[in-house]
Design an enzyme around this catalytic site. Structure first.
Site, short mmCIF file in Angstrom:
data_model
loop_
_atom_site.label_atom_id
_atom_site.label_comp_id
_atom_site.label_asym_id
_atom_site.label_seq_id
_atom_site.Cartn_x
_atom_site.Cartn_y
_atom_site.Cartn_z
N ARG A 196 0.73 -1.06 0.23
CA ARG A 196 -0.24 -0.08 -0.14
C ARG A 196 1.12 1.39 -0.15
O ARG A 196 2.07 0.60 0.87
CB ARG A 196 -0.59 -0.38 1.19
CG ARG A 196 -1.73 1.17 1.52
CD ARG A 196 -3.04 0.77 0.71
NE ARG A 196 -3.76 1.68 1.02
CZ ARG A 196 -4.61 1.88 0.95
NH1 ARG A 196 -5.28 1.29 -0.78
NH2 ARG A 196 -6.18 3.17 0.87
N THR B 140 -9.67 0.26 -9.46
CA THR B 140 -8.47 -0.41 -9.70
C THR B 140 -9.21 -2.08 -10.02
O THR B 140 -9.59 -1.68 -10.98
CB THR B 140 -9.02 -0.68 -8.25
OG1 THR B 140 -9.07 0.69 -7.09
CG2 THR B 140 -7.34 -1.39 -7.42
N GLU C 225 -4.06 7.75 -4.27
CA GLU C 225 -4.11 6.60 -2.35
C GLU C 225 -4.57 7.82 -1.59
O GLU C 225 -5.52 6.89 -1.17
CB GLU C 225 -3.63 6.16 -2.55
CG GLU C 225 -3.96 4.43 -2.19
CD GLU C 225 -4.99 3.79 -2.95
OE1 GLU C 225 -5.87 3.25 -3.04
OE2 GLU C 225 -3.74 3.97 -3.99
N SER D 32 -8.03 0.81 3.33
CA SER D 32 -8.17 0.47 2.17
C SER D 32 -9.46 -0.40 2.49
O SER D 32 -10.00 -0.55 3.33
CB SER D 32 -7.25 -0.07 1.70
OG SER D 32 -7.32 -0.83 0.34
N SER D 33 -10.09 -0.46 0.60
CA SER D 33 -11.22 -1.99 0.96
C SER D 33 -10.96 -2.70 0.82
O SER D 33 -11.64 -3.25 0.83
CB SER D 33 -12.58 -1.09 0.22
OG SER D 33 -12.62 -0.01 1.08
N GLY E 117 -13.45 0.17 -4.82
CA GLY E 117 -13.03 1.47 -3.59
C GLY E 117 -14.41 0.39 -2.42
O GLY E 117 -14.16 -0.08 -1.85
N1 GLU Z 1 -7.92 2.97 -2.87
C1 GLU Z 1 -9.89 1.57 -2.72
C2 GLU Z 1 -9.43 0.66 -1.70
O1 GLU Z 1 -8.11 0.85 -1.13
C3 GLU Z 1 -9.52 1.48 -4.28
C4 GLU Z 1 -9.81 2.03 -5.41
C5 GLU Z 1 -10.52 1.48 -5.91
O2 GLU Z 1 -11.08 -0.31 -6.04
O3 GLU Z 1 -11.20 1.63 -6.68
O4 GLU Z 1 -10.20 0.86 -0.80
#
Ligand code: GLU
Length: 568
Positions: A106, A382, A421, A449-450, A471
């Protein structure tokens, strides 16, 4: 044990409709524990990236090498979603020892970051400025994974990406659509690369060459990751993130020392049980694994998949799933963050007693009164890919530059995008009485994060690997995939195709794909659910698996993108 056995038979029957149960039992008897070496499978969101992984497997690389090749190729063919300017989580199953490990690559906040650095500006301004760029982790993470467990050199796994960047490839419809985003043309470098002479977005079929990116990969192949973290590329990154969409306030704070100090973290994954299977998933700084295990624990008492109203796409099952996700999302907003910065109360969040008590509050007939947590904007782009090699090593990886096209800053002369990020941190700090500010910006820390790359085992035997981009919607996509595979007994192909919905927060704001059946939406609205139909696809799930009965390996790729499965 009997239940587990019957479940296998049931799943097997659904996937192999027409085979008589007696034949299934015979097969079970013959195959039990046999464990013959299987096929290798790669599932990725672009055919050329899947091919890159397959080429490395055929040349003697293992799943870790192949995953690295997929990642570098995705940087070329799906640049809007992931790459060396971003971050990633790799969940790895090592066949020989049975160990499961996480490589947390990350992005981190620079040492000069401050809790209030985003609060004076709107989300959009922050997200298009250098201030949102985290110290990239993807290259360090894959290099470290390869150093520990790979069989090939970094230079070898970069080869397919170098060729793709130098020789070019045809823009797919999915990429063409994404290229129409204004974020892909914010800066002179992105306009030069992603727009034609008339200034219009590149169209489907356009042959896209990226010589600067090819050169960057060649530098890394020749000099190793040091050229990126300490050498000429590091200097170019620091310079590039000084760009700002909002005047002097938006200038990035990353220094050469931040880049030189970046380290991927090796983490122990979280483990949970659901319907007799073992789930292994992402720990903090992701909220994804915690929320997934919480939601599954809340749901285990409901007869998902087999009672009237509880099957796929049916009202009661969807209703209770939304309720479980709301509870998990409310906890996420308050408690989840980088464990190096905040003490995440995992024991409490995952306590079976607490979850059983909370689950009892879920009423199949009525929506719970709204907990107060509201969602903040987060990116939904992502990419996710999964690989299993002949020996049964598995890599399942979610990789990101946060928003589509990240910060919109392409490093001049080096051809890769920088992430945004740091917008995953709280925009306005929350720390105060009763709130730990778990996800407030802190120097050197990782934004919450997710992302939730996930493995499923039956006993000690690996069964499934999957994950999704999106996300905060990742949590719902991964949970629904789990229900479809474990409760509904669907095949991987059927599971990735089903319409999705995504719960964004504790209040229950829920996005639904337009393909969700109207009567289901009506029934949910009648229960008070806050549904919003969306034209944007939710998630892009890539699964690989091994049939528990035949040990045959399979893969499924999401049709929402250019998903591809290759087997060898
Ligand atoms: N930044 C998001 C996360 O880490 C991921 C973004 C995405 O999945 O588009 O959860």
């Amino acid at each position: 044990m009997l239940r587990f056995f019957l479940k296998i038979v049931k799943n097997y029957k659904r996937r192999h409709a027409g085979l008589r149960p007696a034949a299934v039992l015979l097969l079970l008897g013959l195959c039990g524990g046999a464990g013959a070496a299987g096929e290798s499978v790669v599932a990725a969101s672009h055919p050329l990236a899947a091919q890159a992984g397959m080429a490395v497997l055929k040349a003697g690389g293992n799943a870790v090498d192949a995953a690295a090749a997929v990642q570098f190729a995705l940087n070329v063919v799906e640049p809007q979603s992931s790459g060396i300017g971003g971050g990633a989580f790799l969940l790895i199953h090592l066949a020989k020892t049975g160990e499961n490990v996480v490589v947390d690559a990350r992005e981190t906040a620079p040492a000069a970051a401050t809790a209030d650095q985003f609060s004076a500006h709107a989300f959009r301004e922050n997200s298009e400025s250098g201030l949102s760029v985290g110290v990239p982790g993807t290259l360090a993470g894959f290099a470290e994974a390869q150093r520990r467990w790979g069989r090939q050199t970094l230079a070898a796994v970069l080869k397919p990406a170098i060729a793709l960047a130098r020789d070019g490839f045809a823009v797919t419809p999915y990429l063409a659509k994404s290229l129409t985003s204004p974020r892909a043309a914010l800066q002179p470098e992105t306009r030069a690369l992603y727009r034609n002479e008339a200034g219009n977005p590149l169209r489907q079929g356009f042959w896209l060459r990226q010589p600067e990116l090819a050169h960057t990969f060649e530098l890394i192949a020749a000099q190793g990751p040091d050229v990126f973290y300490r050498g000429e590329v590091a200097r170019a990154i620091v310079q590039a993130q000084r760009r700002s969409a909002m005047g002097p306030d938006g200038i990035g704070r990353m220094t050469l020392a931040d880049l030189a100090g970046y380290r991927p973290e090796m983490r122990t994954p979280l483990t949970g049980r659901y319907r007799g299977a073992t789930l292994v998933t992402m720990p903090p700084p992701s909220s994804g694994g915690v929320a997934l295990l919480q939601a599954l624990a809340l749901l285990e008492r409901f007869p998902l998949g087999h009672a009237p109203g509880y099957g796929p796409d049916e009202t009661l099952g969807t209703h209770v799933t939304i309720e479980a996700l709301r509870i998990a999302m409310a906890d996420r907003a308050r408690w989840l963050g980088d464990p190096a910065a905040t003490s995440v109360p995992l024991d409490r969040l995952l306590s079976p007693e607490r979850l059983a008590a909370v689950s009892r509050a879920i009423d199949p007939e009525k929506r719970l009164p709204a907990p107060p947590e509201l969602s903040a904007p987060e990116g939904r782009n992502t990419t996710h890919f999964s690989v299993v090699d002949a020996e049964g090593n598995v890599v399942t990886c979610t990789s990101t530059v946060e928003a589509a096209w990240g910060s919109g800053i392409l490093v001049p002369g080096y051809g890769f995008l920088l992430n945004n990020e740091l917008t995953d941190f709280n925009r306005v700090p929350r720390a105060g009485p009763g709130d730990p500010g778990a996800n407030d910006v802190r120097p050197g820390m990782r934004p919450r994060s997710s992302m939730a790359p996930t493995l499923v085992f039956q006993g000690r035997r690996w069964w499934l690997a999957y994950g999704s981009p999106g996300g905060p919607t990742i949590i719902s996509s991964v949970l629904e995939t789990t229900e479809e595979l474990l409760d509904d007994g669907l095949s991987g192909d059927a599971a990735v195709r089903l319409p999705r919905y995504a719960v964004l927060d504790g209040a229950g704001h829920t996005l639904v794909e337009r393909s969700m059946p109207q009567p289901l939406l009506d029934a949910l609205r009648a229960r008070g659910h806050l549904l919003q139909e969306t034209d944007r696809p939710i998630g892009s799930v890539q699964v690989v698996g091994e049939d528990p009965v035949t040990h045959e390996r399979w893969g499924a790729a999401d049709p929402r993108r250019d998903g591809t499965v290759l087997r060898y």
